[in-house]
Design a protein around this motif. Structure first.
Motif, mmCIF file in Angstrom:
data_model
loop_
_atom_site.group_PDB
_atom_site.id
_atom_site.type_symbol
_atom_site.label_atom_id
_atom_site.label_comp_id
_atom_site.label_asym_id
_atom_site.label_seq_id
_atom_site.Cartn_x
_atom_site.Cartn_y
_atom_site.Cartn_z
ATOM 1 N N GLY A 208 -3.638 10.826 -7.041
ATOM 2 C CA GLY A 208 -4.499 11.828 -7.680
ATOM 3 C C GLY A 208 -5.463 11.162 -8.629
ATOM 4 N N PRO A 209 -6.791 11.408 -8.467
ATOM 5 C CA PRO A 209 -7.807 10.632 -9.194
ATOM 6 C C PRO A 209 -7.781 10.809 -10.714
ATOM 7 C CG PRO A 209 -8.806 12.426 -7.943
ATOM 8 C CD PRO A 209 -7.377 12.380 -7.546
ATOM 9 N N THR A 210 -7.277 11.961 -11.191
ATOM 10 C CA THR A 210 -7.299 12.171 -12.657
ATOM 11 C C THR A 210 -5.887 12.202 -13.233
ATOM 12 O OG1 THR A 210 -7.282 14.546 -12.273
ATOM 13 C CG2 THR A 210 -9.436 13.512 -12.563
ATOM 14 N N SER A 211 -4.905 11.786 -12.423
ATOM 15 C CA SER A 211 -3.512 11.993 -12.857
ATOM 16 C C SER A 211 -3.034 10.878 -13.786
ATOM 17 C CB SER A 211 -2.600 12.048 -11.625
ATOM 18 O OG SER A 211 -2.572 10.765 -11.029
ATOM 19 N N GLU A 212 -1.982 11.207 -14.539
ATOM 20 C CA GLU A 212 -1.316 10.198 -15.386
ATOM 21 C C GLU A 212 -0.706 9.112 -14.502
ATOM 22 O OE1 GLU A 212 -1.221 9.709 -18.686
ATOM 23 O OE2 GLU A 212 -2.721 11.312 -18.693
ATOM 24 N N ALA A 213 -0.231 9.553 -13.316
ATOM 25 C CA ALA A 213 0.432 8.611 -12.384
ATOM 26 C C ALA A 213 -0.497 7.445 -12.036
ATOM 27 C CB ALA A 213 0.848 9.349 -11.116
ATOM 28 N N LEU A 214 -1.784 7.748 -11.836
ATOM 29 C CA LEU A 214 -2.728 6.690 -11.443
ATOM 30 C C LEU A 214 -2.893 5.680 -12.577
ATOM 31 C CD1 LEU A 214 -4.679 5.719 -9.187
ATOM 32 C CD2 LEU A 214 -6.489 6.962 -10.350
ATOM 33 N N LYS A 215 -2.931 6.210 -13.823
ATOM 34 C CA LYS A 215 -3.108 5.310 -14.983
ATOM 35 C C LYS A 215 -1.906 4.365 -15.119
ATOM 36 C CE LYS A 215 -5.818 8.798 -17.362
ATOM 37 N NZ LYS A 215 -5.576 10.039 -18.093
ATOM 38 N N ASN A 216 -0.713 4.863 -14.705
ATOM 39 C CA ASN A 216 0.496 4.041 -14.837
ATOM 40 C C ASN A 216 0.920 3.513 -13.460
ATOM 41 O OD1 ASN A 216 2.856 2.896 -15.855
ATOM 42 N ND2 ASN A 216 4.028 4.776 -15.536
ATOM 43 N N SER A 217 -0.036 2.868 -12.756
ATOM 44 C CA SER A 217 0.309 2.440 -11.388
ATOM 45 C C SER A 217 -0.170 1.025 -11.113
ATOM 46 C CB SER A 217 -0.336 3.389 -10.369
ATOM 47 O OG SER A 217 -1.733 3.189 -10.334
ATOM 48 N N VAL A 218 0.373 0.430 -10.043
ATOM 49 C CA VAL A 218 -0.005 -0.941 -9.662
ATOM 50 C C VAL A 218 -0.337 -0.981 -8.172
ATOM 51 C CG1 VAL A 218 1.395 -2.130 -11.383
ATOM 52 C CG2 VAL A 218 2.432 -1.515 -9.209
ATOM 53 N N LEU A 219 -1.112 -1.998 -7.793
ATOM 54 C CA LEU A 219 -1.362 -2.259 -6.378
ATOM 55 C C LEU A 219 -0.731 -3.616 -6.087
ATOM 56 C CD1 LEU A 219 -2.796 -1.627 -3.675
ATOM 57 C CD2 LEU A 219 -4.841 -2.681 -4.592
ATOM 58 N N VAL A 220 0.317 -3.625 -5.251
ATOM 59 C CA VAL A 220 1.011 -4.887 -4.936
ATOM 60 C C VAL A 220 0.571 -5.347 -3.552
ATOM 61 C CG1 VAL A 220 3.260 -5.973 -4.569
ATOM 62 C CG2 VAL A 220 3.016 -4.186 -6.304
ATOM 63 N N LYS A 221 0.080 -6.577 -3.464
ATOM 64 C CA LYS A 221 -0.346 -7.099 -2.156
ATOM 65 C C LYS A 221 0.602 -8.206 -1.707
ATOM 66 C CE LYS A 221 -5.293 -6.163 -2.369
ATOM 67 N NZ LYS A 221 -6.624 -6.706 -2.140
ATOM 68 N N ALA A 222 1.065 -8.093 -0.477
ATOM 69 C CA ALA A 222 1.919 -9.155 0.069
ATOM 70 C C ALA A 222 1.018 -10.267 0.580
ATOM 71 C CB ALA A 222 2.754 -8.590 1.210
ATOM 72 N N LYS A 223 1.065 -11.411 -0.054
ATOM 73 C CA LYS A 223 0.199 -12.514 0.404
ATOM 74 C C LYS A 223 0.996 -13.367 1.380
ATOM 75 C CE LYS A 223 -2.601 -12.609 -3.806
ATOM 76 N NZ LYS A 223 -1.935 -11.489 -4.481
ATOM 77 N N LEU A 224 1.096 -12.877 2.610
ATOM 78 C CA LEU A 224 1.823 -13.653 3.624
ATOM 79 C C LEU A 224 0.768 -14.149 4.587
ATOM 80 C CD1 LEU A 224 4.539 -10.957 4.355
ATOM 81 C CD2 LEU A 224 4.805 -12.932 2.894
ATOM 82 N N ASN A 225 0.597 -15.439 4.674
ATOM 83 C CA ASN A 225 -0.459 -15.929 5.555
ATOM 84 C C ASN A 225 0.004 -15.816 6.997
ATOM 85 O OD1 ASN A 225 -2.109 -16.468 3.422
ATOM 86 N ND2 ASN A 225 -1.150 -18.470 3.071
ATOM 87 N N LYS A 226 -0.330 -14.685 7.598
ATOM 88 C CA LYS A 226 0.114 -14.456 8.974
ATOM 89 C C LYS A 226 -0.948 -15.011 9.910
ATOM 90 C CE LYS A 226 2.557 -11.192 11.742
ATOM 91 N NZ LYS A 226 3.631 -12.021 12.185
#
Length: 824
Positions: A208-226
Motif C-alpha cells: 500500500g503506497p501510503t501505509s505504515e507497512a511500506l515505511k517499515n519494510s525492506v527489499l531483500v535481493k538474492a544475489k545468486l549468480n545463476k
C-alpha cells in the motif's frame, strides 16, 4: 530467546540437511524477526520457501518458550500461492520444519481442491499454518465470524507476487490485505517475487503506497549468480521465405538426441494446442517413448497433472511436453534439460522456464531454443542479449477496478456486514484505489443497495440491505450462496468437461471449440484421438478412436504478444544485421549468421532497416495490393496500429482493406493501390487525436462489450450458474450485452460501463505502448519500397492471413507453390 539462539536452531537444521543458509535467507529472517514487512526477490529453486517459513516458526518459538510441551491452537500464518498445484510442495516444506523442530504446529491446505469434510473440520479447528489461494482467502472473509479466525495471525506471505501483479487477482490480494492489516494486531506482510523490472513498485502495490507497512519494510535481493545458457537448434537448411509453424516439426529429429541425452526433458510450448500436436507427433515418429513421455497443461484433469508432477520428481519420465502450467515453481527435483518450442514472447517467461533446469542454487541452467519459423532465430539472439543484460519486463498494476471492489464489498456484506466509514480508509490505502473519490465510493454503495440508476426497478440487483445502525449486510441466503459460488476474478470462456460416454473424466475444453464439432468428428486431446458423440448439459461425451486427425482444440490463451522489452531487444538485433556491413565491430550471433540466405534475399528485394529508418513495402499479387508496415512492436500493438492507420487512410481516399498482423509487422491488403506518399504527407503517424481515431477505427463498442462480460461477472451482475449447471456462454454473453446496451443508451456515466473501455484501451490494445511506438516512428525516416514480389520479411504475415482460410494441408501446398514462384 534472543535472535542469536533462534538463528542457532535454524542453522543446526540446515547443517543436518548438509546445507548452508544463504545470505538472503538470513537477511529475511533478521528483518522478519525485527517485525518488518518486505518483498523477497529470489529465483525459483533458490530456497525462498525456507527463507520465510523459518522466521514464521522461529517467531512462534520466541513467543512460546515452552512450545514443546504447550500448544495454543489457532491460525498463525497464511501462505498465499497463485497455483493450487504448488500447495502440496509448500506444505511439505513447512512440515519438515515444524516436525524436525518438535513444534506441535499443524499445517493445512485450503484451495478449490480441498474436500468438504476437510473444510468443515477447518471451520472448528483452523491449522496453525494455512496454505491457500487468493480466491480461497476471499471465501474465508465471506464466512461469519472471520475476524475471530484471523485475529492472532502474525504473518501473511504472498508467493509468486510477480504473477499476481498486473492482474485482478492481484487487486483481490490488495483488498484482502487491507482488511487483515486492521484485524490482526501484529501482522507482517511479505511477498516473494522472481525478477521483474519494477520491483520497487511491486513492493508498493503489495504493502500500500501510503501505509505504515511500506515505511517499515525492506527489499531483500538474492544475489545468486545463476548461469543461464541458451542453445539454439539451428536448421541445417535455411529456407529463404519463412512461415509460421511448419519449421518446428521439421526439427523434431533434432530434439530426439537432446531427450535421449538427459534423464528428464521439459518441452515448453506456448499454447495447449501446440502441446497436443508435439506430443502426438513425437509418439508417432518414436513409439519407443510410449509410457516414458507425458503431457501437462491446464485443461487436463487434476489426477493426470499430479501424476505427471510426481513422475518428474521420481525421474521416471524421459520427456514431458507442457505449457506454462509447469512454469511456476512446481518444486520438483531439477530436470536436466529444457527445450523452448517457438518464441516465448517475453523475457521473464523465458528465464522462468530456463530456471526449471538446474533447479538448484548455483547450478547452471541450460535451455534449448527451437524456432517454429526462421525469423524466430532473431528472437533467440535477442533472448541471449536479455540474459546478458538481465533485461526483464515490468508488470503494470491495475487502477480503479470497480468490479473487483464491488465483489469484495459484497463478500464483507455476506459475512458480518461492514460500516462504510470503517472500510473506505482501508481501501484508500491500497494502490489500486488510492485515487477513489468520495463520489465514486457513494456510487458503489448505492449500486450494492439499489443496483444502478437504470436498473433500480429490478429486485435481483438489490443485494445488500442497510440496517438501522448503518451496517451494510446481505440477509438473503440465496444471494449469499450465489455470491460465494462466484468469488474470483478469472473469467474464461465457458468450459465444458470432456468425459467418456461410459464415465471417466479426461479434462476441460472451451465451449467455443466444442460448439463447432459435429457428431462423429475426431479430434486430439490429452494425447488421445477422441470421437465426439454429443453434448449433454455442460459435458462433451466422447469415445476413443483409431482414426487419424489433425483437429486440435484451440484455447483463447493461444495468441501471446511480444512484451515491450522483447520488441526492443528484437529491433536491436535486427539493426545489428543492417549495420554490420558498415562496421566490423558488430559481431553477429550464430543465430543471425545462420539467417544469411534470408537477409541476402531481403536486401535484394527491399532493405533491412537501420535504427533511424522505418520500412514500408508495397507489391501486387493475384490477391490484390499488399501494403506492409514493420514497427516490430508485437502483435497487440500492431492490431491497434493497423486499425488506426487504415481508418486514417480511408479518410483520404475511400478504400476497403483486410488486415493481418504478427509480432514483426502488419499488412493492409486492398483491391486498389494506396498512394503511400500522399498518406505520409498527411501526417499518418501522429499521436494527435489518437484515442478518438482509435475508437472510430476499431469496433470499440464491440471490443468493450466483450470486456464488459467479465466485468459483469466479477461485479456479480451476471450469475455464471451452480456447480455442474453452468450457464451457457451464449446466455452469459447475451445477458451482459443487454446490460451493456442499457448503460450505453441510458447511463453512460455508469462506472462499470466506463471501466470496460478503460480496460480495453489500457490492457488489451496497450494504448500507452502504441503512443510510444508512434512517437518513435515519427522521428524515423520513412523508407517506402515498391517491391516486385513478396519479401522474406513479409512472407510470414501473408501466410498467416492464408492460415485463417485454408486447412493445414492446403496451406502447405499453397505455400510450396508460392515459394517456388518467388525463388525463380
Amino acid at each position: 530467546m534472543n535472535r542469536k539462539q533462534l538463528f542457532e536452531i535454524a542453522e543446526n537444521w540446515f547443517q543436518q540437511q548438509h546445507w548452508k543458509p544463504f545470505a538472503f535467507q538470513k537477511e529475511t529472517w533478521t528483518a522478519f524477526l525485527q517485525g518488518k514487512h518486505g518483498l523477497l526477490n529470489a529465483p525459483t529453486g533458490s530456497g525462498k520457501t525456507y527463507a520465510l517459513w523459518f522466521p514464521i516458526v522461529l517467531n512462534y518459538i520466541k513467543k512460546n518458550p515452552d512450545y514443546k510441551s504447550k500448544h495454543k491452537k489457532g491460525l498463525k500464518a497464511i501462505w498465499i500461492t497463485p497455483l493450487r498445484a504448488l500447495s502440496q510442495e509448500i506444505k511439505q516444506s513447512a512440515e519438515r520444519i515444524t516436525l524436525d523442530l518438535d513444534t506441535q504446529m499443524t499445517v493445512g491446505i485450503r484451495t478449490g481442491d480441498t474436500s468438504t469434510k476437510e473444510r468443515s473440520r477447518q471451520k472448528t479447528n483452523m491449522p496453525d499454518l494455512l496454505i491457500t489461494t487468493p480466491e480461497s482467502l476471499q471465501l474465508l472473509l465471506s464466512s461469519k465470524g472471520y475476524e475471530k479466525v484471523f485475529k492472532d495471525c502474525s504473518a501473511i506471505v504472498v508467493d509468486e507476487w510477480h504473477e499476481l501483479l498486473g492482474t485482478k487477482r492481484g487487486v483481490q490480494m490488495e483488498l484482502g490485505l487491507s482488511r487483515l492489516k486492521t484485524i490482526c494486531s501484529d501482522l507482517r506482510i511479505w511477498g516473494i517475487s522472481a525478477t521483474i523490472g519494477n520491483l520497487e513498485q511491486a513492493r508498493e502495490v503489495l504493502l500500500g503506497p501510503t501505509s505504515e507497512a511500506l515505511k517499515n519494510s525492506v527489499l531483500v535481493k538474492a544475489k545468486l549468480n545463476k548461469k543461464i545458457t541458451v542453445k539454439s537448434i539451428i536448421p541445417k537448411e535455411m529456407e529463404t521465405f519463412p512461415w509460421r509453424g511448419h519449421l518446428g516439426l521439421r526439427l523434431l529429429e533434432d530434439v530426439v538426441p537432446i531427450i535421449n541425452g538427459s534423464k528428464t526433458t521439459l518441452l515448453f510450448t506456448n499454447t495447449r494446442s501446440q502441446c497436443e500436436i508435439w506430443f502426438q507427433k513425437i509418439l508417432e515418429k518414436h513409439p519407443e517413448y510410449a509410457g516414458e513421455m507425458a503431457m501437462h497443461h491446464g485443461s487436463i484433469n487434476k489426477e493426470t497433472r499430479i501424476w505427471v508432477e510426481q513422475a518428474i520428481r521420481n525421474e521416471s519420465l524421459k520427456a514431458v511436453v507442457c505449457t506454462s502450467s509447469l512454469d511456476l515453481g512446481v518444486d520438483f527435483a531439477p530436470v536436466e534439460t529444457v527445450v523452448q518450442i517457438g518464441g516465448p514472447k517475453g523475457v521473464a517467461r523465458f528465464l522462468q522456464r530456463a530456471g526449471r533446469s538446474g533447479h538448484r542454487p548455483g547450478k547452471e541452467s541450460v535451455i534449448y531454443f527451437l524456432p517454429t519459423h526462421a525469423m524466430e532465430l532473431i528472437e533467440a539472439s535477442a533472448l541471449q542479449q536479455a540474459v546478458i543484460k538481465e533485461a526483464v519486463e515490468d508488470r503494470m498494476p491495475y487502477l480503479n477496478s470497480y468490479d473487483a471492489l464491488l465483489q469484495y464489498l459484497t463478500t464483507l456484506a455476506v459475512s458480518d456486514g461492514f460500516y462504510p466509514e470503517e472500510i473506505y480508509p482501508e481501501i484508500k490505502q491500497t494502490f489500486c484505489y488510492q485515487a477513489l473519490t468520495k463520489d465514486e465510493w457513494q456510487w458503489l454503495l448505492n449500486f450494492l443497495v439499489m443496483g444502478s440508476q437504470s436498473l433500480k426497478t429490478y429486485d435481483e440487483y438489490q443485494k445488500v440491505e442497510v440496517e438501522d445502525d448503518g451496517r451494510f449486510k446481505v440477509n438473503n441466503r440465496a444471494i449469499a450462496m450465489r455470491h460465494r459460488l462466484q468469488i474470483g476474478t478469472i473469467v474464461g470462456d465457458a468450459v465444458i468437461s470432456v468425459r467418456y460416454q461410459k464415465g471417466g473424466y479426461i479434462g476441460t475444453m472451451e465451449e467455443y471449440f466444442v460448439s463447432k464439432l459435429q457428431q462423429g468428428d475426431v479430434f486430439t486431446f490429452a494425447g488421445r484421438n477422441l470421437e465426439f458423440i454429443r453434448i449433454k448439459g455442460m459435458q462433451a461425451h466422447v469415445r476413443n478412436s483409431t482414426k487419424r486427425t489433425n483437429k486440435v482444440p484451440s484455447w483463447s490463451g493461444g495468441r501471446l504478444s511480444f512484451s515491450s522489452q522483447m520488441s526492443q531487444l528484437l529491433r536491436e538485433e535486427l539493426y545489428k544485421v543492417a549495420s554490420s556491413k558498415s562496421t566490423s565491430k558488430n559481431k553477429l550471433s550464430e543465430e543471425l549468421k545462420s539467417l544469411k540466405p534470408v537477409f541476402v534475399r531481403q536486401e535484394k528485394e527491399s532493405i533491412i532497416p537501420i535504427p533511424s529508418e522505418f520500412l514500408i513495402e508495397t507489391f501486387k499479387t493475384r490477391d490484390g495490393y499488399h501494403h506492409i508496415f514493420y514497427p516490430f512492436e508485437g502483435r497487440a500493438v500492431h492490431e491497434a496500429m493497423s486499425s488506426l492507420l487504415s481508418y486514417r487512410i480511408s479518410l483520404l481516399s475511400p478504400i476497403t482493406c483486410s488486415l493481418a498482423f504478427n509480432d514483426y509487422g502488419f499488412e493492409m491488403l486492398s483491391d486498389k493501390p494506396i498512394d503511400i506518399q500522399n498518406v505520409l504527407d498527411n501526417n499518418l503517424f501522429t499521436t494527435e487525436y489518437m484515442l478518438d481515431d482509435l475508437q472510430k477505427s476499431l469496433n470499440s463498442n464491440e471490443m468493450a462489450r466483450r470486456k464488459f462480460r467479465d466485468i459483469a461477472v466479477i461485479s456479480g451482475m451476471v450469475f455464471t450458474g451452480y456447480p455442474n449447471k453452468g450457464v451457457k456462454m451464449k446466455h452469459l454473453q447475451s445477458s451482459s450485452q443487454l446490460l451493456f446496451d442499457v448503460f450505453k443508451d441510458f447511463e453512460a456515466d455508469n462506472l462499470l460501463f466506463r471501466q470496460a473501455f478503460t480496460e480495453m484501451f489500457e490492457h488489451q490494445l496497450e494504448e500507452g505502448r502504441l503512443r510510444i511506438a508512434l512517437e518513435r516512428i515519427a522521428k524515423q525516416k520513412i523508407v517506402w519500397k515498391q517491391c516486385e514480389k513478396p519479401t522474406p520479411f513479409s512472407f510470414p504475415i501473408i501466410t498467416d492471413r492464408l492460415r485463417e482460410k485454408l486447412s493445414s494441408e492446403k496451406l502447405a501446398d499453397r505455400i510450396k507453390r508460392m515459394t517456388k514462384i518467388l525463388m525463380k
